[in-house]
Motif scaffolding. Structure first.
Motif, PDB file in Angstrom:
ATOM      1  N   VAL A  34       0.311  -1.076   0.038  1.00  0.00           N
ATOM      2  CA  VAL A  34      -0.066  -0.018  -0.619  1.00  0.00           C
ATOM      3  C   VAL A  34       1.049   1.036   0.483  1.00  0.00           C
ATOM      4  O   VAL A  34       1.829   1.474   0.771  1.00  0.00           O
ATOM      5  CB  VAL A  34      -1.191  -0.127   1.172  1.00  0.00           C
ATOM      6  N   ILE A  35       0.825   2.184  -1.190  1.00  0.00           N
ATOM      7  CA  ILE A  35       1.453   2.961  -1.507  1.00  0.00           C
ATOM      8  C   ILE A  35       0.910   4.674  -1.126  1.00  0.00           C
ATOM      9  O   ILE A  35      -0.068   4.064  -2.322  1.00  0.00           O
ATOM     10  CB  ILE A  35       2.398   3.178  -2.238  1.00  0.00           C
ATOM     11  N   ASN A  36       1.007   5.106  -0.517  1.00  0.00           N
ATOM     12  CA  ASN A  36       0.049   6.487  -1.046  1.00  0.00           C
ATOM     13  C   ASN A  36       0.799   7.590  -2.000  1.00  0.00           C
ATOM     14  O   ASN A  36       1.226   8.426  -1.696  1.00  0.00           O
ATOM     15  CB  ASN A  36      -0.242   7.384   0.261  1.00  0.00           C
ATOM     16  N   MET A  37       0.176   7.459  -3.071  1.00  0.00           N
ATOM     17  CA  MET A  37       1.274   8.227  -4.166  1.00  0.00           C
ATOM     18  C   MET A  37       1.167   9.752  -4.230  1.00  0.00           C
ATOM     19  O   MET A  37       1.573  10.522  -5.012  1.00  0.00           O
ATOM     20  CB  MET A  37       1.425   8.120  -5.390  1.00  0.00           C
ATOM     21  N   ASP A  40       4.848  13.102  -0.671  1.00  0.00           N
ATOM     22  CA  ASP A  40       6.413  13.003  -1.292  1.00  0.00           C
ATOM     23  C   ASP A  40       6.602  11.424  -1.203  1.00  0.00           C
ATOM     24  O   ASP A  40       6.920  11.239  -2.043  1.00  0.00           O
ATOM     25  CB  ASP A  40       6.750  13.915  -1.042  1.00  0.00           C
ATOM     26  N   GLU A  41       6.685  11.507  -0.151  1.00  0.00           N
ATOM     27  CA  GLU A  41       7.475   9.876   0.542  1.00  0.00           C
ATOM     28  C   GLU A  41       6.754   9.091  -0.226  1.00  0.00           C
ATOM     29  O   GLU A  41       7.175   7.638  -0.810  1.00  0.00           O
ATOM     30  CB  GLU A  41       6.848   9.450   2.261  1.00  0.00           C
ATOM     31  N   GLY A  42       5.756   8.757  -0.851  1.00  0.00           N
ATOM     32  CA  GLY A  42       5.209   7.549  -1.766  1.00  0.00           C
ATOM     33  C   GLY A  42       5.231   7.947  -2.780  1.00  0.00           C
ATOM     34  O   GLY A  42       5.695   6.957  -3.531  1.00  0.00           O
ATOM     35  N   ARG A  43       5.455   9.270  -3.765  1.00  0.00           N
ATOM     36  CA  ARG A  43       6.058   9.113  -4.971  1.00  0.00           C
ATOM     37  C   ARG A  43       7.516   9.061  -5.028  1.00  0.00           C
ATOM     38  O   ARG A  43       8.247   8.166  -5.397  1.00  0.00           O
ATOM     39  CB  ARG A  43       5.573  10.717  -5.617  1.00  0.00           C
TER      40      ARG A  43
END
Length: 121
Positions: A34-37, A40-43
């Protein structure tokens, strides 16, 4: 929220059940991250994974990958060996979301599913 099929529950599946039968059937044996794009951290994590990847298969609505900075041009600039493929339910000029169940219903394929006396599933 993730994949909408996580919420497609059978009548006998409880409200507190996190993983539905449909989602399990479609994703058996897959590994999930699970990545919150939108952050900045996810991207940054997507960019790092893309630097090591052979292939990225994206299924964003048209324009969303560019807004998030995870489009083909961006990711292939980080990894010139990367194969970036984008699929959509209705093409790049149509903002509608395409899911298996929707495509089956609109194409008439769903008519072939189910029991003879009960109609489509």
């Amino acid at each position: 929220r993730g994949d909408v099929t996580r919420t497609w529950k059978l009548a006998n599946e409880g409200r507190d059940q996190d993983v539905t039968a449909y989602f399990s059937a479609c994703n058996s044996g897959k590994e999930s991250v699970v990545i919150n794009m939108a952050t900045d951290e996810g991207r940054d994590l997507i960019h790092a994974l893309s630097r090591q990847a052979d292939c990225v298969l994206a299924s964003f609505k048209p324009g969303d990958a560019e807004k998030l900075g995870v489009d083909g041009a961006t990711l292939t600039s980080l990894n010139d060996r990367l194969v970036y493929a984008q699929i959509t339910g209705y093409g790049l000029d149509n903002p509608r979301l395409g899911y298996d169940a929707v495509v089956q219903a609109e194409s008439g394929f769903q008519f072939m599913n189910g029991e003879p006396d009960n109609g489509p599933c």
